[in-house]
Scaffold this motif. Structure first.
Motif, PDB file in Angstrom:
ATOM      1  N   VAL A 158       0.860  -1.180   0.000  1.00 47.25           N
ATOM      2  CA  VAL A 158       0.000   0.000   0.000  1.00 47.25           C
ATOM      3  C   VAL A 158       0.902   1.238   0.000  1.00 47.25           C
ATOM      4  O   VAL A 158       1.760   1.392   0.876  1.00 47.25           O
ATOM      5  CB  VAL A 158      -0.928   0.029   1.234  1.00 47.25           C
ATOM      6  CG1 VAL A 158      -1.757   1.308   1.256  1.00 47.25           C
ATOM      7  CG2 VAL A 158      -1.833  -1.193   1.245  1.00 47.25           C
ATOM      8  N   ARG A 159       0.714   2.099  -0.997  1.00 46.06           N
ATOM      9  CA  ARG A 159       1.527   3.318  -1.097  1.00 46.06           C
ATOM     10  C   ARG A 159       0.909   4.403  -0.222  1.00 46.06           C
ATOM     11  O   ARG A 159      -0.288   4.650  -0.271  1.00 46.06           O
ATOM     12  CB  ARG A 159       1.614   3.789  -2.542  1.00 46.06           C
ATOM     13  CG  ARG A 159       2.631   4.917  -2.727  1.00 46.06           C
ATOM     14  CD  ARG A 159       2.860   5.247  -4.150  1.00 46.06           C
ATOM     15  NE  ARG A 159       1.645   5.887  -4.662  1.00 46.06           N
ATOM     16  CZ  ARG A 159       1.323   5.963  -5.924  1.00 46.06           C
ATOM     17  NH1 ARG A 159       2.094   5.419  -6.833  1.00 46.06           N
ATOM     18  NH2 ARG A 159       0.218   6.578  -6.295  1.00 46.06           N
ATOM     19  N   VAL A 160       1.740   5.058   0.581  1.00 53.77           N
ATOM     20  CA  VAL A 160       1.302   6.093   1.513  1.00 53.77           C
ATOM     21  C   VAL A 160       1.844   7.438   1.037  1.00 53.77           C
ATOM     22  O   VAL A 160       3.041   7.580   0.802  1.00 53.77           O
ATOM     23  CB  VAL A 160       1.827   5.795   2.943  1.00 53.77           C
ATOM     24  CG1 VAL A 160       1.430   6.890   3.911  1.00 53.77           C
ATOM     25  CG2 VAL A 160       1.343   4.439   3.413  1.00 53.77           C
ATOM     26  N   GLU A 161       0.944   8.423   0.914  1.00 53.27           N
ATOM     27  CA  GLU A 161       1.343   9.765   0.492  1.00 53.27           C
ATOM     28  C   GLU A 161       0.610  10.796   1.338  1.00 53.27           C
ATOM     29  O   GLU A 161      -0.493  10.537   1.824  1.00 53.27           O
ATOM     30  CB  GLU A 161       0.974  10.009  -0.968  1.00 53.27           C
ATOM     31  CG  GLU A 161       1.686   9.108  -1.952  1.00 53.27           C
ATOM     32  CD  GLU A 161       1.205   9.349  -3.364  1.00 53.27           C
ATOM     33  OE1 GLU A 161       1.969   9.954  -4.130  1.00 53.27           O
ATOM     34  OE2 GLU A 161       0.072   8.966  -3.659  1.00 53.27           O
ATOM     35  N   ILE A 162       1.205  11.963   1.461  1.00 57.36           N
ATOM     36  CA  ILE A 162       0.574  13.062   2.168  1.00 57.36           C
ATOM     37  C   ILE A 162      -0.477  13.676   1.253  1.00 57.36           C
ATOM     38  O   ILE A 162      -0.239  13.892   0.070  1.00 57.36           O
ATOM     39  CB  ILE A 162       1.613  14.137   2.559  1.00 57.36           C
ATOM     40  CG1 ILE A 162       2.701  13.534   3.439  1.00 57.36           C
ATOM     41  CG2 ILE A 162       0.941  15.307   3.277  1.00 57.36           C
ATOM     42  CD1 ILE A 162       2.207  12.868   4.686  1.00 57.36           C
ATOM     43  N   GLY A 163      -1.634  13.976   1.823  1.00 57.67           N
ATOM     44  CA  GLY A 163      -2.697  14.612   1.054  1.00 57.67           C
ATOM     45  C   GLY A 163      -2.411  16.088   0.827  1.00 57.67           C
ATOM     46  O   GLY A 163      -1.568  16.690   1.496  1.00 57.67           O
ATOM     47  N   TYR A 164      -3.109  16.668  -0.117  1.00 55.75           N
ATOM     48  CA  TYR A 164      -2.970  18.089  -0.409  1.00 55.75           C
ATOM     49  C   TYR A 164      -4.327  18.761  -0.347  1.00 55.75           C
ATOM     50  O   TYR A 164      -5.337  18.191  -0.741  1.00 55.75           O
ATOM     51  CB  TYR A 164      -2.343  18.302  -1.791  1.00 55.75           C
ATOM     52  CG  TYR A 164      -0.849  18.099  -1.763  1.00 55.75           C
ATOM     53  CD1 TYR A 164       0.006  19.157  -1.507  1.00 55.75           C
ATOM     54  CD2 TYR A 164      -0.302  16.838  -1.955  1.00 55.75           C
ATOM     55  CE1 TYR A 164       1.373  18.965  -1.441  1.00 55.75           C
ATOM     56  CE2 TYR A 164       1.059  16.639  -1.897  1.00 55.75           C
ATOM     57  CZ  TYR A 164       1.894  17.709  -1.639  1.00 55.75           C
ATOM     58  OH  TYR A 164       3.248  17.514  -1.573  1.00 55.75           O
ATOM     59  N   SER A 165      -4.325  19.971   0.167  1.00 58.17           N
ATOM     60  CA  SER A 165      -5.522  20.807   0.205  1.00 58.17           C
ATOM     61  C   SER A 165      -5.267  22.021  -0.672  1.00 58.17           C
ATOM     62  O   SER A 165      -4.124  22.329  -1.018  1.00 58.17           O
ATOM     63  CB  SER A 165      -5.824  21.258   1.633  1.00 58.17           C
ATOM     64  OG  SER A 165      -6.096  20.150   2.448  1.00 58.17           O
ATOM     65  N   GLN A 166      -6.336  22.730  -0.980  1.00 53.26           N
ATOM     66  CA  GLN A 166      -6.206  23.907  -1.820  1.00 53.26           C
ATOM     67  C   GLN A 166      -6.550  25.145  -0.995  1.00 53.26           C
ATOM     68  O   GLN A 166      -7.570  25.176  -0.295  1.00 53.26           O
ATOM     69  CB  GLN A 166      -7.139  23.800  -3.019  1.00 53.26           C
ATOM     70  CG  GLN A 166      -6.922  24.867  -4.049  1.00 53.26           C
ATOM     71  CD  GLN A 166      -7.761  24.608  -5.287  1.00 53.26           C
ATOM     72  OE1 GLN A 166      -8.718  23.857  -5.254  1.00 53.26           O
ATOM     73  NE2 GLN A 166      -7.391  25.241  -6.373  1.00 53.26           N
ATOM     74  N   CYS A 167      -5.716  26.155  -1.072  1.00 53.40           N
ATOM     75  CA  CYS A 167      -5.956  27.410  -0.368  1.00 53.40           C
ATOM     76  C   CYS A 167      -7.231  28.047  -0.919  1.00 53.40           C
ATOM     77  O   CYS A 167      -7.352  28.225  -2.142  1.00 53.40           O
ATOM     78  CB  CYS A 167      -4.774  28.360  -0.552  1.00 53.40           C
ATOM     79  SG  CYS A 167      -5.055  29.995   0.166  1.00 53.40           S
ATOM     80  N   PRO A 168      -8.188  28.381  -0.048  1.00 56.34           N
ATOM     81  CA  PRO A 168      -9.430  28.975  -0.533  1.00 56.34           C
ATOM     82  C   PRO A 168      -9.252  30.384  -1.106  1.00 56.34           C
ATOM     83  O   PRO A 168     -10.078  30.853  -1.878  1.00 56.34           O
ATOM     84  CB  PRO A 168     -10.327  28.996   0.705  1.00 56.34           C
ATOM     85  CG  PRO A 168      -9.412  28.891   1.862  1.00 56.34           C
ATOM     86  CD  PRO A 168      -8.177  28.191   1.386  1.00 56.34           C
ATOM     87  N   VAL A 169      -8.166  31.056  -0.767  1.00 61.11           N
ATOM     88  CA  VAL A 169      -7.937  32.420  -1.238  1.00 61.11           C
ATOM     89  C   VAL A 169      -7.187  32.438  -2.569  1.00 61.11           C
ATOM     90  O   VAL A 169      -7.660  32.995  -3.556  1.00 61.11           O
ATOM     91  CB  VAL A 169      -7.172  33.246  -0.174  1.00 61.11           C
ATOM     92  CG1 VAL A 169      -6.860  34.640  -0.687  1.00 61.11           C
ATOM     93  CG2 VAL A 169      -7.959  33.314   1.112  1.00 61.11           C
ATOM     94  N   CYS A 170      -6.016  31.784  -2.599  1.00 61.33           N
ATOM     95  CA  CYS A 170      -5.177  31.866  -3.803  1.00 61.33           C
ATOM     96  C   CYS A 170      -5.247  30.616  -4.677  1.00 61.33           C
ATOM     97  O   CYS A 170      -4.785  30.622  -5.812  1.00 61.33           O
ATOM     98  CB  CYS A 170      -3.729  32.143  -3.427  1.00 61.33           C
ATOM     99  SG  CYS A 170      -2.931  30.800  -2.537  1.00 61.33           S
ATOM    100  N   GLY A 171      -5.772  29.526  -4.141  1.00 64.08           N
ATOM    101  CA  GLY A 171      -5.887  28.301  -4.922  1.00 64.08           C
ATOM    102  C   GLY A 171      -4.632  27.451  -4.947  1.00 64.08           C
ATOM    103  O   GLY A 171      -4.612  26.398  -5.573  1.00 64.08           O
TER     104      GLY A 171
END
Length: 131
Positions: free
Chosen positions: A43-56
């Motif tokens: 199982v490959r483990v990676e850090i998730g990413y979020s998107q900045c609501p202001v600049c994207g």
């Protein structure tokens, strides 16, 4: 029967951390230890990413408040010989959920496996049992 790549999203809570980098390191270690204990090293483990609501702009999904951290992670597993996409989803959740008890898993992405991506996954026999 189809072969699929299933990406699951998992929120990991860690304690006694001071920075988001500490939270990420502890979360990755915690998840890797749980997966290795169940012999799920494929199982490959990676850090998730979020998107900045202001600049994207994307940023790592790690948040620390006080000394408690929340880290979003992606867990990728290959499922072979699944009957449908939904079947592949259930298999992936069952296999990963066995190691990460009490962690809610949500499907982030499912796609059919292309040739050349065959190594390291879960294969089922015709009865639907994990081999």
């Amino acid at each position: 029967m189809g072969d699929y790549v299933v990406v699951l999203e998992a929120p990991i809570i860690v304690r006694d951390v001071e920075t988001s980098e500490d939270a990420i390191n502890v979360a990755v270690s915690k998840v890797a230890k749980a997966l290795n204990k169940e012999k799920l090293d494929f199982v490959r483990v990676e850090i998730g990413y979020s998107q900045c609501p202001v600049c994207g702009a994307p940023f790592e999904s790690a948040f620390v408040i006080g000394t408690i951290g929340l880290v979003g992670m992606y867990l990728t597993i290959k499922v072979y010989n699944a009957q449908t996409i939904e079947h592949a989803e259930r298999i992936a959740k069952a296999v990963v959920g066995k190691a990460l008890k009490k962690v809610p898993l949500k499907v982030y992405e499912i796609r059919e496996l292309r040739e050349g991506e065959e190594e390291g996954g879960i294969e089922l026999n015709n009865g639907g049992e994990v081999l």
